[in-house]
Structure formats: structure tokens, C-alpha cells
Design a protein around this motif. Structure first.
Motif, mmCIF file in Angstrom:
data_model
loop_
_atom_site.group_PDB
_atom_site.id
_atom_site.type_symbol
_atom_site.label_atom_id
_atom_site.label_comp_id
_atom_site.label_asym_id
_atom_site.label_seq_id
_atom_site.Cartn_x
_atom_site.Cartn_y
_atom_site.Cartn_z
ATOM 1 N N ASP A 95 0.837 -1.199 0.000
ATOM 2 C CA ASP A 95 0.000 0.000 0.000
ATOM 3 C C ASP A 95 0.878 1.257 0.000
ATOM 4 N N ALA A 121 -9.150 -0.206 -8.079
ATOM 5 C CA ALA A 121 -8.909 -0.413 -6.650
ATOM 6 C C ALA A 121 -7.419 -0.568 -6.358
ATOM 7 N N GLU A 122 -6.716 -1.292 -7.218
ATOM 8 C CA GLU A 122 -5.281 -1.481 -7.019
ATOM 9 C C GLU A 122 -4.509 -0.177 -7.237
ATOM 10 N N ARG A 125 -4.960 1.779 -4.167
ATOM 11 C CA ARG A 125 -4.264 1.165 -3.021
ATOM 12 C C ARG A 125 -2.776 1.475 -3.006
ATOM 13 N N VAL A 126 -2.131 1.414 -4.163
ATOM 14 C CA VAL A 126 -0.666 1.575 -4.182
ATOM 15 C C VAL A 126 -0.227 3.036 -4.262
ATOM 16 N N HIS A 175 -13.331 4.921 -4.720
ATOM 17 C CA HIS A 175 -12.115 4.583 -3.973
ATOM 18 C C HIS A 175 -11.437 5.832 -3.408
ATOM 19 N N ARG A 245 -5.268 10.918 -5.030
ATOM 20 C CA ARG A 245 -5.585 10.430 -3.676
ATOM 21 C C ARG A 245 -5.374 11.590 -2.717
#
Length: 249
Positions: A95, A121-122, A125-126, A175, A245
Motif C-alpha cells: 500500500d 482499486a489497485e 491502493r498503491v 475509492h 488520492r
């Protein structure tokens, strides 16, 4: 669906080569945050764009990921030690590992909506807080330049657009990713000619026109009847969306 292991040897030559890669990389880099140095390029293919991302920003460390073994071998020759063979739906990274993630010409290849959601989603996440994900959207629509070839192809059975811009944006929002920019760039050297389009049809480029099927043969005949068989029509124009993000408080 094309076999990308089989396609690897001719991939760059059939898709605009270095001019197209330069246009894509320039547009992607313009959407990345200035401080971003740890980059992940999903669906890196032969690494032709990935290499330009690495060269286009001082101090950048770029990791390329692709699922096709023949593609990763070619990418690794361009970026030794920086390419991983993996599925973008299940990334082998912790993550918050990257400042930026890119997925150029990837989402449209996903077989089902849940696969797109898994990739998004990945990506989320990263990403580190404040990091940005940049992706192409509506790739198929980008190829429609209003040419006589497009007029012929308009009558083919529709295929679902896995990378529809509104759906990708909604998934990103789900997300926690916020809109962070939009850009367009030309697919240099990718203008279709009737003869090239017919060759693409014969090798399975158009998923709703399986080669050898009667419907595909009818479209083949219409393409063969167009004038100026070897004259490329205008280049496609592709769309990029960026999502950020949020930084932690």
C-alpha cells in the motif's frame, strides 16, 4: 481479443512507434505532480512509453508492469531491472508505494466491469497520499475521426466500452480518488487506411467481428471497396483523466 504475446514483435510498428509514444508520454507527464518520482506504469507493453516517462523527469524511478511475457521481455530490454510481470488486478506492491500510477491503453482491454473495478482499486491502493493516477478513457471513441472507414465500421455490432469516462470517474470516486485533470493527445502514425483496417479485421482486432465469420466477411468486402486503399485517414485523438488520492491531514 488479440494475443499480446504473439503481438509483441509487431506491436510498436503497427501503433505509431516512437512518435505516438512521445505524444502519450508528454501528455501523461503534464498531468503528474511536480514532486512525483516513484512511478508505476501498468500495462506497459513493450516499454516504449514507459521509457519516455522515465527519461522525461529528472530523478524518476519508473516500474513497468505487464501480464504478457513477450511484452515484458521487450520492456525489460528498454528498462533493465525495472519491469515486473504481473496482473494489474492483483499488484505485487505494498500500500502507498508510488507517487503516481499510469495506465495508458489498458482499461479497455478488461474482460468485464469487475476487472476494471479491480484495476482501479489497485491503483488507489498503491498510491501514496497526494499521489495521482492517470489513465486513458474511451479509447475506442478516440479512433472515430469521422472518416469513410468509420462510416463502414459504425454498423458493426457494438462492444461494451470498459473504459467509458463517466464509469471510470465514478469508480475512482468510489475509492476516494478526486478529479485532478484531463488532457488529449494524438495517436501519431495511427491513422487508419482501408487496407490496414482490413488487415486488423483479419487478425481479430474488432472483437465483435470474429475473423472468418460471415458478418466479418461482409465488413471486409465493404472496406475493400473504399477508395485510396493505402491512404491513412486522420490520426485518432485519445483522452486522459487524472485522479488524486487526497493528502492525509
Amino acid at each position: 481479443m488479440l494475443d499480446y504475446d504473439e503481438e509483441a514483435g509487431r506491436y510498436d510498428a503497427l501503433r505509431g512507434g516512437e512518435p505516438r509514444a512521445a505524444a502519450a508520454a508528454e501528455a501523461v507527464l503534464a498531468l503528474l505532480p511536480g514532486p512525483a518520482r516513484e512511478l508505476l506504469d501498468l500495462g506497459c507493453g513493450t516499454g516504449i512509453v514507459t521509457r519516455r516517462l522515465a527519461a522525461g523527469r529528472a530523478g524518476a524511478r519508473v516500474t513497468g508492469v505487464d501480464r504478457a511475457s513477450a511484452m515484458t521481455l521487450r520492456a525489460a530490454a528498454r528498462l533493465p531491472g525495472a519491469v515486473v510481470r504481473a496482473d494489474s488486478r492483483r499488484l505485487p506492491f505494498p500500500d502507498g508505494r508510488f507517487d503516481a500510477v499510469t495506465s495508458v491503453w489498458l482499461l479497455h482491454l478488461m474482460p468485464a466491469p469487475e476487472d476494471v473495478r479491480a484495476v482501479v482499486a489497485e491503483c488507489a491502493r498503491v498510491l501514496r497520499p497526494g499521489g495521482v493516477w492517470v489513465t486513458t478513457v474511451d479509447k475506442a471513441a478516440g479512433h472515430n475521426v469521422g472518416s469513410d472507414i468509420d462510416a463502414v465500421l459504425a454498423a458493426r455490432p457494438p462492444a461494451p466500452a470498459r473504459d467509458a469516462e463517466d464509469e471510470v470517474a465514478a469508480c475512482a470516486a468510489g475509492h476516494g480518488l478526486l478529479p485532478a485533470g484531463r488532457a488529449r493527445f494524438p495517436g501519431r502514425g495511427q491513422g487508419r487506411s482501408p487496407r490496414r483496417t482490413l488487415a486488423d479485421l483479419r487478425r481479430g482486432w474488432f472483437v465483435t467481428l470474429p475473423p472468418g465469420e460471415p458478418l466479418a466477411e461482409r465488413f471486409a468486402a465493404r472496406l475493400a471497396a473504399l477508395p485510396d486503399q493505402d491512404r491513412p485517414r486522420p490520426d485518432p485523438v485519445f483522452t486522459l483523466r487524472a485522479f488524486r488520492r487526497p493528502a492525509e491531514a
